[in-house]
Every structure is written in structure tokens, then in C-alpha cells.
Scaffold this motif. Structure first.
Motif, short mmCIF file in Angstrom:
data_model
loop_
_atom_site.label_atom_id
_atom_site.label_comp_id
_atom_site.label_asym_id
_atom_site.label_seq_id
_atom_site.Cartn_x
_atom_site.Cartn_y
_atom_site.Cartn_z
N UNK A 151 0.88 -1.17 0.00
CA UNK A 151 0.00 0.00 0.00
C UNK A 151 0.91 1.22 0.00
N UNK A 152 0.75 2.08 -0.99
CA UNK A 152 1.67 3.19 -1.20
C UNK A 152 0.90 4.51 -1.14
N UNK A 153 1.32 5.38 -0.24
CA UNK A 153 0.72 6.70 -0.09
C UNK A 153 1.47 7.69 -0.97
N UNK A 154 0.73 8.39 -1.82
CA UNK A 154 1.33 9.32 -2.76
C UNK A 154 1.61 10.67 -2.11
N UNK A 155 2.77 11.23 -2.42
CA UNK A 155 3.14 12.54 -1.91
C UNK A 155 3.21 13.57 -3.02
N UNK A 156 3.94 14.64 -2.77
CA UNK A 156 4.05 15.74 -3.72
C UNK A 156 4.92 15.35 -4.91
N UNK A 157 4.69 15.98 -6.06
CA UNK A 157 5.59 15.75 -7.20
C UNK A 157 7.02 16.16 -6.87
N UNK A 158 7.98 15.46 -7.46
CA UNK A 158 9.37 15.85 -7.30
C UNK A 158 9.62 17.18 -8.02
N UNK A 159 10.37 18.05 -7.40
CA UNK A 159 10.80 19.28 -8.05
C UNK A 159 11.95 18.96 -8.99
N UNK A 160 12.26 19.86 -9.94
CA UNK A 160 13.42 19.62 -10.81
C UNK A 160 14.71 19.39 -10.03
N UNK A 161 14.87 20.09 -8.90
CA UNK A 161 16.08 19.92 -8.09
C UNK A 161 16.13 18.54 -7.44
N UNK A 162 14.96 17.97 -7.15
CA UNK A 162 14.91 16.65 -6.50
C UNK A 162 15.13 15.51 -7.48
N UNK A 163 15.03 15.79 -8.76
CA UNK A 163 15.33 14.76 -9.77
C UNK A 163 16.84 14.72 -9.97
N UNK A 164 17.53 14.19 -8.99
CA UNK A 164 18.98 14.23 -8.96
C UNK A 164 19.58 13.02 -9.68
N UNK A 165 20.90 12.85 -9.55
CA UNK A 165 21.59 11.79 -10.27
C UNK A 165 21.12 10.40 -9.83
N UNK A 166 20.81 10.22 -8.56
CA UNK A 166 20.35 8.91 -8.12
C UNK A 166 18.96 8.61 -8.67
N UNK A 167 18.07 9.58 -8.66
CA UNK A 167 16.74 9.37 -9.24
C UNK A 167 16.86 9.03 -10.72
N UNK A 168 17.73 9.74 -11.44
CA UNK A 168 17.95 9.44 -12.85
C UNK A 168 18.51 8.04 -13.03
N UNK A 169 19.45 7.65 -12.21
CA UNK A 169 20.05 6.30 -12.28
C UNK A 169 18.98 5.22 -12.14
N UNK A 170 18.02 5.44 -11.26
CA UNK A 170 17.02 4.42 -10.96
C UNK A 170 15.84 4.40 -11.94
N UNK A 171 15.56 5.50 -12.58
CA UNK A 171 14.32 5.58 -13.36
C UNK A 171 14.52 5.88 -14.84
#
Length: 248
Positions: A151-171
């Protein structure tokens, strides 16, 4: 903001939409993951760690080119266990340790046509107000009825700054690998950037990662969610660098 751009797939063999999706990631020692990979692939790391993802979602609009989607066959839940790799030519992509799907014909077709480790499972995806609910209980093949409930609770959209290198690596992954008739192959996947949100696990009960051959990570997972993307999947192609494709 870090984004790897999707390739253009001019001759897709399959159209799909991946919706109501959650990325659940754990860190692992690279050697622990490498032993599960075929010859010709090397586990890719971020900050010296390998990552394994449990990715439940709803598959929709599944169809070959120029063929209309059939409602029952083209829409079903799926849950993947995946990791991140490079081939001998240095190309980044996905290696699937397992894929559970809720439609037996789709499982049989993917096993025969794509040589991917699909399993037929009893599954459900429910989209509620601010919540994704996933249920998975494996049916076939294999003796163990592995489970993947979240069960996954949705939060706020990621900001451009939060789309960092690790997020890019994973997605930002636009290539998948398989072994067909003993030979390592890859296919490109075209889709727009993921519209990512922060997410929190309210409930997780799963042993799909263990069934794929991995121990418990012992760490809290990193979680992101997405409404989804439309995809175009290309045909299998061999790598430029020849390598045998046996599984360990």
C-alpha cells in the motif's frame, strides 16, 4: 535536474502503457547482484552500491503495431524485480530477475516471444484517493507461492532539483536485456520522462526479491511513484561486442 533522454523507436514491436506505478528500491553489495547476471552484463552501481527494484504497476493498452487493444488481454497488473546493468559496449539498461503478471496468455507469450522470466500470478491494483494498493500471489511456474503486497501513499511531485543523479540512475532506463537462444540481446524502449512523486509505504509484505535469489537488504527502501507513461518497445538486437549468454 538530471535526465537521460529516451531513444526513438521507429519500428516498435509492442505498444504499452505503464500506469499507477511505484518504484521500491534497495541497496545491495555489487557482488551479491552480479552473481545473478548472465555473461556479458555487469552490474551498474551508484555510490558503490547496486540497486534492486520492486516495481508494481498496471499494464494497459498492450498491443502489437496496427492491432487494436483487446480489453481483457491488454490490461492487467504486473510486478517486476529488476536491477541495473551495462553490457560489453557500455550501454545502460535493465535486467529483470522476475516479472509477475495477472494474465496467463500474456505470460506465455512473453516467455516464448521475449524469453523473459514471467510468472503467472493472482494480482490486483487499486487506485484510491492518494493511494496505490497492490496485491500479488504467484501461481506458476515454481513451487513457492511468492507474494508481493504493498500500500503506497502518494506525496508531492518531485521538483526539478529533487530529480537528482540517483533518481535518474534508478528511473531513466530505456533499454532491457535478455538471453535468447543462448545469446545476449537488448531492446530499446521509448517513453517520456517519468512524472515522479514522493511516496511512502503504508504496508509492504513481499518475498518476490528473495524468490529472485537475493537476501533481505536490511535497509529501508527508497520509494517513488508515478501516474505512468506510454511506451514503444523495439525489437531484440544483439550487442556489438559478442559474448556468450549463459545464466549462472
Amino acid at each position: 535536474m538530471r535526465t537521460t533522454w529516451s531513444p526513438k523507436v521507429s519500428l516498435p514491436v509492442m505498444h504499452q502503457r505503464w500506469t499507477a506505478l511505484t518504484f521500491i528500491h534497495w541497496r545491495y553489495p555489487p557482488a551479491t547482484v552480479q552473481r545473478l547476471l548472465p555473461a556479458g552484463l555487469t552490474v551498474e552501481t551508484f555510490d558503490e552500491a547496486a540497486y534492486v527494484g520492486l516495481v508494481p504497476f498496471l499494464m494497459e493498452g498492450v498491443r502489437p503495431p496496427a492491432v487494436p487493444a483487446l480489453p481483457w488481454l491488454s490490461r492487467f497488473p504486473e510486478t517486476n524485480v529488476r536491477t541495473y546493468v551495462r553490457d560489453g559496449d557500455g550501454r545502460r539498461g535493465l535486467w529483470f530477475l522476475s516479472l509477475d503478471a495477472g494474465r496467463l496468455p500474456a505470460v506465455l507469450a512473453a516467455r516464448a516471444g521475449f524469453w523473459l522470466p514471467y510468472y503467472w500470478s493472482r494480482m490486483a491494483v487499486r487506485v484510491e484517493d492518494g493511494l496505490y494498493r497492490y496485491r500479488c500471489r504467484r501461481r506458476w511456474p515454481g513451487p513457492a507461492a511468492a507474494r508481493g503486497d504493498a500500500d503506497v501513499e502518494l506525496g508531492a511531485p518531485l521538483t526539478p532539483e529533487e530529480r537528482d543523479e540517483r533518481v535518474s540512475f534508478l528511473t531513466d532506463r530505456y533499454r532491457l536485456f535478455s538471453v535468447v537462444a543462448g545469446r545476449l540481446v537488448h531492446a530499446e524502449v521509448e517513453h517520456p520522462p517519468w512524472p515522479l512523486r514522493h511516496a511512502r509505504l503504508r504496508h509492504l509484505r513481499q518475498d518476490l526479491v528473495r524468490a529472485a535469489g537475493l537476501p533481505d537488504s536490511g535497509e529501508e527502501p527508497l520509494v517513488h511513484a508515478s501516474a505512468g507513461v506510454a511506451t514503444r518497445i523495439g525489437m531484440w538486437r544483439p550487442p556489438r561486442t559478442a559474448a556468450p549468454g549463459h545464466l549462472h
